[in-house]
Design a protein around this motif. Structure first.
Motif, PDB file in Angstrom:
ATOM      1  N   PRO A 150      17.057   8.254  -4.822  1.00  0.00           N
ATOM      2  CA  PRO A 150      15.657   7.974  -4.490  1.00  0.00           C
ATOM      3  C   PRO A 150      14.805   9.220  -4.687  1.00  0.00           C
ATOM      4  CG  PRO A 150      16.951   8.233  -2.495  1.00  0.00           C
ATOM      5  CD  PRO A 150      17.927   8.233  -3.637  1.00  0.00           C
ATOM      6  N   GLY A 151      13.493   9.026  -4.725  1.00  0.00           N
ATOM      7  CA  GLY A 151      12.593  10.158  -4.812  1.00  0.00           C
ATOM      8  C   GLY A 151      12.530  10.912  -3.494  1.00  0.00           C
ATOM      9  N   ILE A 152      12.060  12.151  -3.550  1.00  0.00           N
ATOM     10  CA  ILE A 152      11.946  12.969  -2.343  1.00  0.00           C
ATOM     11  C   ILE A 152      10.958  12.330  -1.371  1.00  0.00           C
ATOM     12  CG2 ILE A 152      12.583  15.113  -3.479  1.00  0.00           C
ATOM     13  CD1 ILE A 152       9.633  15.755  -3.791  1.00  0.00           C
ATOM     14  N   PRO A 153      11.131  12.545  -0.063  1.00  0.00           N
ATOM     15  CA  PRO A 153      10.275  11.897   0.926  1.00  0.00           C
ATOM     16  C   PRO A 153       8.823  12.376   0.842  1.00  0.00           C
ATOM     17  CG  PRO A 153      12.278  12.755   1.950  1.00  0.00           C
ATOM     18  CD  PRO A 153      12.207  13.314   0.571  1.00  0.00           C
ATOM     19  N   GLY A 154       7.893  11.485   1.207  1.00  0.00           N
ATOM     20  CA  GLY A 154       6.501  11.868   1.343  1.00  0.00           C
ATOM     21  C   GLY A 154       6.294  12.693   2.601  1.00  0.00           C
ATOM     22  N   VAL A 155       5.220  13.442   2.647  1.00  0.00           N
ATOM     23  CA  VAL A 155       5.005  14.364   3.771  1.00  0.00           C
ATOM     24  C   VAL A 155       4.679  13.628   5.064  1.00  0.00           C
ATOM     25  CG1 VAL A 155       4.290  16.290   2.326  1.00  0.00           C
ATOM     26  CG2 VAL A 155       2.585  14.648   3.092  1.00  0.00           C
ATOM     27  N   TYR A 156       4.127  12.421   4.973  1.00  0.00           N
ATOM     28  CA  TYR A 156       3.761  11.665   6.175  1.00  0.00           C
ATOM     29  C   TYR A 156       4.792  10.589   6.505  1.00  0.00           C
ATOM     30  CZ  TYR A 156      -0.847  13.724   5.249  1.00  0.00           C
ATOM     31  OH  TYR A 156      -1.885  14.599   5.003  1.00  0.00           O
ATOM     32  N   THR A 157       5.153   9.793   5.519  1.00  0.00           N
ATOM     33  CA  THR A 157       6.095   8.699   5.772  1.00  0.00           C
ATOM     34  C   THR A 157       7.521   9.199   5.950  1.00  0.00           C
ATOM     35  OG1 THR A 157       6.230   8.361   3.379  1.00  0.00           O
ATOM     36  CG2 THR A 157       4.691   6.967   4.609  1.00  0.00           C
ATOM     37  N   ASN A 158       7.854  10.318   5.303  1.00  0.00           N
ATOM     38  CA  ASN A 158       9.145  10.976   5.486  1.00  0.00           C
ATOM     39  C   ASN A 158      10.319  10.034   5.256  1.00  0.00           C
ATOM     40  OD1 ASN A 158      10.782  13.225   6.013  1.00  0.00           O
ATOM     41  ND2 ASN A 158      10.995  12.673   8.178  1.00  0.00           N
ATOM     42  N   GLU A 159      10.241   9.256   4.195  1.00  0.00           N
ATOM     43  CA  GLU A 159      11.311   8.319   3.854  1.00  0.00           C
ATOM     44  C   GLU A 159      11.643   8.477   2.373  1.00  0.00           C
ATOM     45  OE1 GLU A 159      12.108   3.494   3.541  1.00  0.00           O
ATOM     46  OE2 GLU A 159      10.597   4.257   4.957  1.00  0.00           O
ATOM     47  N   SER A 160      12.887   8.784   2.082  1.00  0.00           N
ATOM     48  CA  SER A 160      13.298   8.904   0.685  1.00  0.00           C
ATOM     49  C   SER A 160      13.093   7.571  -0.031  1.00  0.00           C
ATOM     50  CB  SER A 160      14.771   9.318   0.601  1.00  0.00           C
ATOM     51  OG  SER A 160      14.975  10.588   1.185  1.00  0.00           O
ATOM     52  N   GLY A 161      12.598   7.661  -1.258  1.00  0.00           N
ATOM     53  CA  GLY A 161      12.409   6.447  -2.038  1.00  0.00           C
ATOM     54  C   GLY A 161      11.096   5.735  -1.799  1.00  0.00           C
ATOM     55  N   LEU A 162      10.183   6.337  -1.029  1.00  0.00           N
ATOM     56  CA  LEU A 162       8.919   5.680  -0.690  1.00  0.00           C
ATOM     57  C   LEU A 162       7.819   6.719  -0.546  1.00  0.00           C
ATOM     58  CD1 LEU A 162       8.370   2.788   1.801  1.00  0.00           C
ATOM     59  CD2 LEU A 162       7.035   4.877   2.104  1.00  0.00           C
ATOM     60  N   MET A 163       6.621   6.377  -1.009  1.00  0.00           N
ATOM     61  CA  MET A 163       5.441   7.197  -0.771  1.00  0.00           C
ATOM     62  C   MET A 163       4.272   6.281  -0.429  1.00  0.00           C
ATOM     63  SD  MET A 163       5.345  10.285  -3.602  1.00  0.00           S
ATOM     64  CE  MET A 163       4.019  11.162  -2.755  1.00  0.00           C
ATOM     65  N   GLY A 164       3.583   6.579   0.672  1.00  0.00           N
ATOM     66  CA  GLY A 164       2.370   5.852   0.986  1.00  0.00           C
ATOM     67  C   GLY A 164       1.296   6.151  -0.048  1.00  0.00           C
ATOM     68  N   TYR A 165       0.374   5.196  -0.216  1.00  0.00           N
ATOM     69  CA  TYR A 165      -0.691   5.423  -1.183  1.00  0.00           C
ATOM     70  C   TYR A 165      -1.490   6.671  -0.824  1.00  0.00           C
ATOM     71  CZ  TYR A 165      -4.903   4.900  -3.956  1.00  0.00           C
ATOM     72  OH  TYR A 165      -5.947   5.148  -4.821  1.00  0.00           O
ATOM     73  N   HIS A 166      -1.716   6.906   0.480  1.00  0.00           N
ATOM     74  CA  HIS A 166      -2.497   8.083   0.883  1.00  0.00           C
ATOM     75  C   HIS A 166      -1.788   9.377   0.501  1.00  0.00           C
ATOM     76  CE1 HIS A 166       0.448   7.558   3.964  1.00  0.00           C
ATOM     77  NE2 HIS A 166      -0.210   8.055   4.996  1.00  0.00           N
ATOM     78  N   GLU A 167      -0.450   9.387   0.582  1.00  0.00           N
ATOM     79  CA  GLU A 167       0.310  10.572   0.167  1.00  0.00           C
ATOM     80  C   GLU A 167       0.223  10.777  -1.338  1.00  0.00           C
ATOM     81  OE1 GLU A 167       4.060  10.629   3.186  1.00  0.00           O
ATOM     82  OE2 GLU A 167       3.973   8.962   1.777  1.00  0.00           O
ATOM     83  N   LEU A 168       0.378   9.690  -2.055  1.00  0.00           N
ATOM     84  CA  LEU A 168       0.439   9.773  -3.512  1.00  0.00           C
ATOM     85  C   LEU A 168      -0.900  10.173  -4.123  1.00  0.00           C
ATOM     86  CD1 LEU A 168       1.964   9.396  -6.149  1.00  0.00           C
ATOM     87  CD2 LEU A 168       1.419   6.959  -6.031  1.00  0.00           C
TER      88      LEU A 168
ATOM     89  N   VAL B  44       0.867  -1.183   0.000  1.00  0.00           N
ATOM     90  CA  VAL B  44       0.000   0.000   0.000  1.00  0.00           C
ATOM     91  C   VAL B  44       0.905   1.235   0.000  1.00  0.00           C
ATOM     92  CG1 VAL B  44      -2.082   1.025   1.013  1.00  0.00           C
ATOM     93  CG2 VAL B  44      -1.579  -1.382   1.401  1.00  0.00           C
ATOM     94  N   TYR B  45       1.897   1.206  -0.844  1.00  0.00           N
ATOM     95  CA  TYR B  45       2.868   2.292  -0.984  1.00  0.00           C
ATOM     96  C   TYR B  45       3.559   2.122  -2.326  1.00  0.00           C
ATOM     97  CZ  TYR B  45       6.276  -1.321   0.073  1.00  0.00           C
ATOM     98  OH  TYR B  45       7.032  -2.475   0.021  1.00  0.00           O
ATOM     99  N   GLY B  46       4.241   3.157  -2.748  1.00  0.00           N
ATOM    100  CA  GLY B  46       5.000   3.092  -3.982  1.00  0.00           C
ATOM    101  C   GLY B  46       6.478   3.312  -3.728  1.00  0.00           C
TER     102      GLY B  46
END
Length: 394
Positions: free
Chosen positions: A288-306, A266-268
């Motif tokens: 890696p891609g820039i961090p998501g605003v909630y998960t705050n991890e480079s290279g990953l985005m939660g589905y809710h963020e995306l 449930v993430y990209g």
């Protein structure tokens, strides 16, 4: 093969009407920034058949189970009462099963290897784990050792893992408690780490982590969790890195399909494109891609963020490549960000695959990165899409 399979989905009879929906909960989601924070009392107790609380660990001195975050997990000193609130969800849904997951990537492997190789340490781990589960009302234990023989482990881990699981099962079954394991989907790790018939004979379910096949650790873009191989995978030696191969490899290796639970992310996985004119699969990347605003991890985005980011900006380009089952998207104005992910349509294909292969069901990592608030549409669209396709809902 893939085209025939997709046609088969449309024509297949809906023979399976039951199955499991396993949902992992990341306890650290309680620390996410405003809008992304997710607590145990936010969980819908009717969404999944089994809930997994991640994670507990091992004390490297005593080899007993260790509570990793007392503030989140316990009620002491104003804590968030994670364990108690989690298992209390069964009051709202008596059919729900809750399990405590021990391990995870961050825990590493060396301590687990040492514990599994020593009879006294195994006894300490089993006794303390069973006691903790009983104390807080969990229905079982999920062992997520990543991975036997790997990351500082030893070759003997393969045999010792079976011994450990047998001793855990003996300690749990007296009270009718469940034992599940989370396992690798990578061929070479499977070969080195697992006696598939040995572990399958002991555990109640095998949770296959069919994701993270690709990510920003590679110098090119690719799908996080491809259902089938990309046409060019063989040219790069990547033909083993897909869901179908992993599922069939575990089954052919001796795992009964009725015990195998197929993982869905449930993430990209995100990348930074080196050349904004190259935006498809195998496009060159170095970061890696820039961090998501909630998960705050480079290279990953939660589905809710995306999904919410895609609602906010019309600069996203979303592509459904005809050679693959999962979408990818990119937005050049955000540091050439490229992401491979699963959406409601792609997870339906995966759930249908799991159903048609006769698997026990599906599991997600993790429920707190689904669109739980319904910011992009209906709440928990990913999990609901999976259960609908697998016909869990009556």
């Amino acid at each position: 093969m893939k085209a025939l399979y997709l046609f088969g989905i449309l024509a297949a009879s809906l023979a399976l009407t039951d199955g499991v929906m396993f949902c992992y909960y990341e306890s650290w989601a309680a620390y996410a920034p405003y809008g992304g924070e997710f607590h145990t009392n936010d969980i819908d107790p009717h969404l999944c058949t089994h809930l997994f609380y991640a994670f507990a660990g091992i004390n490297p001195e005593t080899y007993e189970v260790k509570i990793l975050d007392p503030y989140t997990d316990l009620c002491i000193e104003g804590g968030l009462c994670g364990f108690e609130n989690f298992t209390a969800l069964k009051q709202e849904n008596p059919d729900l099963k809750t399990l405590l997951s021990i391990g995870g990537w961050t825990e590493g492997s060396e301590t687990y290897s040492t514990m599994a190789g020593d009879k006294g340490y195994r006894e300490a781990f089993v006794a303390s784990s069973v006691s903790l589960i009983q104390q807080y009302g969990f229905d079982g234990l999920d062992l997520d050792w990543e991975y036997p023989t790997q990351r500082g482990g030893v070759p003997e881990d393969k045999e010792n893992f079976v011994t450990l699981l047998n001793e855990l099962k003996a300690g749990l079954q007296e009270d009718g408690l469940l034992l599940t394991i989370a396992v690798s989907a990578g061929k070479y790790t499977i070969d080195e780490s697992y006696d598939i018939p040995g572990i399958s004979a002991v555990v109640d379910f095998v949770n296959l982590m069919t994701y993270d096949f690709h990510g920003s650790w590679e110098p090119f873009t690719h799908a996080n969790s491809p259902l089938f191989a990309h046409p060019d995978d063989a040219d790069h030696g990547l033909e083993f890195l897909n869901v179908d191969f992993a599922v069939q490899y575990w089954i052919d290796g001796g795992c009964p399909p009725v015990k195998l639970v197929m993982g869905i992310p449930v993430y990209g996985r995100t990348y930074t494109l080196e050349d904004p004119s190259q935006t498809g699969f195998f496009a060159p990347t170095s970061l890696p891609g820039i961090p998501g605003v909630y998960t705050n991890e480079s290279g990953l985005m939660g589905y809710h963020e995306l999904c919410f980011s895609q609602i906010l900006s019309d600069e996203w380009v979303i592509v459904h490549d005809e050679t693959m089952n999962e979408p990818y998207a990119y937005i050049l104005s955000q540091n050439n960000l490229w992401v491979s992910y699963d959406d409601p349509d792609s997870v339906r294909l995966k759930a249908a695959y799991a159903r048609d292969q006769g698997l026990a069901g599906c599991m997600v990592w993790s429920m707190d990165t689904d669109d739980f608030a319904g910011a992009c549409g209906r709440p928990y669209d990913i999990i609901n899409s999976i259960t609908e396709e697998f016909h869990l809902k009556k």
